[in-house]
Design a protein around this motif. Structure first.
Motif, PDB file in Angstrom:
ATOM      1  N   ASP A  83      60.554 -24.391  -1.307  1.00 48.23           N
ATOM      2  CA  ASP A  83      60.094 -25.020  -2.551  1.00 48.23           C
ATOM      3  C   ASP A  83      59.571 -26.432  -2.354  1.00 48.23           C
ATOM      4  O   ASP A  83      58.904 -26.973  -3.217  1.00 48.23           O
ATOM      5  N   GLN A  84      59.898 -27.054  -1.245  1.00 48.49           N
ATOM      6  CA  GLN A  84      59.539 -28.454  -1.031  1.00 48.49           C
ATOM      7  C   GLN A  84      58.082 -28.659  -0.637  1.00 48.49           C
ATOM      8  O   GLN A  84      57.493 -29.675  -0.977  1.00 48.49           O
ATOM      9  N   ASN A  85      57.513 -27.746   0.100  1.00 43.35           N
ATOM     10  CA  ASN A  85      56.189 -27.942   0.663  1.00 43.35           C
ATOM     11  C   ASN A  85      55.201 -26.905   0.147  1.00 43.35           C
ATOM     12  O   ASN A  85      55.224 -25.756   0.563  1.00 43.35           O
ATOM     13  N   VAL A  86      54.329 -27.323  -0.745  1.00 46.10           N
ATOM     14  CA  VAL A  86      53.287 -26.441  -1.256  1.00 46.10           C
ATOM     15  C   VAL A  86      52.042 -26.650  -0.405  1.00 46.10           C
ATOM     16  O   VAL A  86      51.629 -27.787  -0.165  1.00 46.10           O
ATOM     17  N   ILE A  87      51.458 -25.573   0.054  1.00 45.46           N
ATOM     18  CA  ILE A  87      50.224 -25.657   0.827  1.00 45.46           C
ATOM     19  C   ILE A  87      49.082 -25.823  -0.164  1.00 45.46           C
ATOM     20  O   ILE A  87      48.812 -24.931  -0.964  1.00 45.46           O
ATOM     21  N   GLU A  88      48.430 -26.977  -0.114  1.00 47.43           N
ATOM     22  CA  GLU A  88      47.406 -27.343  -1.094  1.00 47.43           C
ATOM     23  C   GLU A  88      45.977 -27.131  -0.611  1.00 47.43           C
ATOM     24  O   GLU A  88      45.068 -27.063  -1.428  1.00 47.43           O
ATOM     25  N   THR A  89      45.752 -27.087   0.714  1.00 50.08           N
ATOM     26  CA  THR A  89      44.389 -26.986   1.243  1.00 50.08           C
ATOM     27  C   THR A  89      44.299 -25.879   2.288  1.00 50.08           C
ATOM     28  O   THR A  89      45.318 -25.455   2.861  1.00 50.08           O
ATOM     29  N   LEU A  90      43.071 -25.458   2.559  1.00 49.58           N
ATOM     30  CA  LEU A  90      42.864 -24.438   3.583  1.00 49.58           C
ATOM     31  C   LEU A  90      43.224 -24.961   4.969  1.00 49.58           C
ATOM     32  O   LEU A  90      43.714 -24.201   5.805  1.00 49.58           O
ATOM     33  N   SER A  91      43.031 -26.246   5.216  1.00 52.47           N
ATOM     34  CA  SER A  91      43.418 -26.797   6.523  1.00 52.47           C
ATOM     35  C   SER A  91      44.941 -26.786   6.680  1.00 52.47           C
ATOM     36  O   SER A  91      45.448 -26.552   7.783  1.00 52.47           O
ATOM     37  N   GLU A  92      45.688 -27.016   5.602  1.00 53.47           N
ATOM     38  CA  GLU A  92      47.153 -26.908   5.661  1.00 53.47           C
ATOM     39  C   GLU A  92      47.570 -25.463   5.911  1.00 53.47           C
ATOM     40  O   GLU A  92      48.521 -25.200   6.661  1.00 53.47           O
TER      41      GLU A  92
ATOM     42  N   SER B  43      54.614 -14.041  -6.585  1.00 58.19           N
ATOM     43  CA  SER B  43      56.013 -13.838  -6.933  1.00 58.19           C
ATOM     44  C   SER B  43      56.117 -12.892  -8.123  1.00 58.19           C
ATOM     45  O   SER B  43      55.417 -13.059  -9.125  1.00 58.19           O
ATOM     46  N   ASN B  44      57.006 -11.929  -8.038  1.00 60.84           N
ATOM     47  CA  ASN B  44      57.252 -11.033  -9.170  1.00 60.84           C
ATOM     48  C   ASN B  44      57.909 -11.773 -10.329  1.00 60.84           C
ATOM     49  O   ASN B  44      57.734 -11.403 -11.482  1.00 60.84           O
ATOM     50  N   ALA B  45      58.664 -12.814 -10.022  1.00 63.46           N
ATOM     51  CA  ALA B  45      59.398 -13.540 -11.056  1.00 63.46           C
ATOM     52  C   ALA B  45      58.488 -14.357 -11.964  1.00 63.46           C
ATOM     53  O   ALA B  45      58.653 -14.353 -13.177  1.00 63.46           O
ATOM     54  N   ASP B  46      57.532 -15.065 -11.359  1.00 64.16           N
ATOM     55  CA  ASP B  46      56.718 -15.967 -12.178  1.00 64.16           C
ATOM     56  C   ASP B  46      55.224 -15.948 -11.862  1.00 64.16           C
ATOM     57  O   ASP B  46      54.464 -16.703 -12.451  1.00 64.16           O
ATOM     58  N   GLY B  47      54.797 -15.105 -10.937  1.00 66.12           N
ATOM     59  CA  GLY B  47      53.372 -14.981 -10.634  1.00 66.12           C
ATOM     60  C   GLY B  47      52.802 -16.064  -9.743  1.00 66.12           C
ATOM     61  O   GLY B  47      51.601 -16.089  -9.495  1.00 66.12           O
ATOM     62  N   ARG B  48      53.650 -16.979  -9.245  1.00 69.27           N
ATOM     63  CA  ARG B  48      53.157 -18.034  -8.353  1.00 69.27           C
ATOM     64  C   ARG B  48      52.715 -17.447  -7.023  1.00 69.27           C
ATOM     65  O   ARG B  48      53.394 -16.584  -6.456  1.00 69.27           O
ATOM     66  N   PRO B  49      51.591 -17.929  -6.486  1.00 65.42           N
ATOM     67  CA  PRO B  49      51.118 -17.427  -5.196  1.00 65.42           C
ATOM     68  C   PRO B  49      51.860 -18.077  -4.031  1.00 65.42           C
ATOM     69  O   PRO B  49      52.258 -19.238  -4.106  1.00 65.42           O
ATOM     70  N   PHE B  50      52.040 -17.309  -2.956  1.00 65.21           N
ATOM     71  CA  PHE B  50      52.678 -17.828  -1.755  1.00 65.21           C
ATOM     72  C   PHE B  50      52.161 -17.096  -0.528  1.00 65.21           C
ATOM     73  O   PHE B  50      51.572 -16.018  -0.630  1.00 65.21           O
ATOM     74  N   VAL B  51      52.357 -17.711   0.619  1.00 64.30           N
ATOM     75  CA  VAL B  51      52.058 -17.066   1.889  1.00 64.30           C
ATOM     76  C   VAL B  51      53.393 -16.580   2.440  1.00 64.30           C
ATOM     77  O   VAL B  51      54.389 -17.312   2.427  1.00 64.30           O
ATOM     78  N   ALA B  52      53.425 -15.328   2.865  1.00 64.24           N
ATOM     79  CA  ALA B  52      54.658 -14.693   3.325  1.00 64.24           C
ATOM     80  C   ALA B  52      54.560 -14.358   4.807  1.00 64.24           C
ATOM     81  O   ALA B  52      53.558 -13.796   5.249  1.00 64.24           O
TER      82      ALA B  52
ATOM     83  N   GLU C   1      45.782 -23.217   7.510  1.00 66.23           N
ATOM     84  CA  GLU C   1      45.453 -22.945   8.907  1.00 66.23           C
ATOM     85  C   GLU C   1      46.525 -23.520   9.834  1.00 66.23           C
ATOM     86  O   GLU C   1      46.961 -22.855  10.777  1.00 66.23           O
ATOM     87  N   ALA C   2      46.984 -24.743   9.568  1.00 67.26           N
ATOM     88  CA  ALA C   2      48.029 -25.354  10.389  1.00 67.26           C
ATOM     89  C   ALA C   2      49.324 -24.540  10.315  1.00 67.26           C
ATOM     90  O   ALA C   2      50.014 -24.357  11.329  1.00 67.26           O
ATOM     91  N   PHE C   3      49.662 -24.047   9.123  1.00 71.04           N
ATOM     92  CA  PHE C   3      50.856 -23.215   8.961  1.00 71.04           C
ATOM     93  C   PHE C   3      50.720 -21.925   9.772  1.00 71.04           C
ATOM     94  O   PHE C   3      51.654 -21.529  10.482  1.00 71.04           O
ATOM     95  N   LEU C   4      49.562 -21.284   9.705  1.00 70.02           N
ATOM     96  CA  LEU C   4      49.342 -20.047  10.455  1.00 70.02           C
ATOM     97  C   LEU C   4      49.415 -20.291  11.958  1.00 70.02           C
ATOM     98  O   LEU C   4      49.974 -19.473  12.697  1.00 70.02           O
ATOM     99  N   LEU C   5      48.872 -21.410  12.415  1.00 72.44           N
ATOM    100  CA  LEU C   5      48.966 -21.754  13.839  1.00 72.44           C
ATOM    101  C   LEU C   5      50.416 -21.978  14.254  1.00 72.44           C
ATOM    102  O   LEU C   5      50.821 -21.567  15.348  1.00 72.44           O
TER     103      LEU C   5
END
Length: 82
Positions: A4-13, A39-48, A15-19
């Motif tokens: 919950d602390q770190n939201v990925i805001e940009t495509l470069s972020e 998320s099924n609970a609230d519809g928020r998007p996330f990378v899994a 990409e860094a997460f995927l790397l």
């Protein structure tokens, strides 16, 4: 577990997460894939980050822009060499 602390805001972020996932620097075991989801609970998007049993190992919330425009990056992987 979704961070919950770190939201990925940009495509470069994203990409860094995927790397980081690919390089193993996050210390995750049995990584089998990465997907964008909501998320099924609230519809928020996330990378899994998923294991071989399709169970969630790690998730990070992403902005709506990253969710909409990062699908190819997640599907094809980052282009930078780690």
């Amino acid at each position: 577990m979704i961070d919950d602390q770190n939201v990925i805001e940009t495509l470069s972020e994203l990409e860094a997460f995927l790397l980081a996932v690919e390089s193993g620097s996050l210390g995750l075991n049995d990584v089998a894939g990465v997907a964008l989801a909501t998320s099924n609970a609230d519809g928020r998007p996330f990378v899994a980050v998923l294991d071989s049993q399709h169970q969630l190992l790690l998730g990070r919330w992403v902005s709506q822009d990253v969710y909409e425009n990062g699908k190819e990056l997640v599907r094809n992987g980052p282009s930078r060499v780690h």
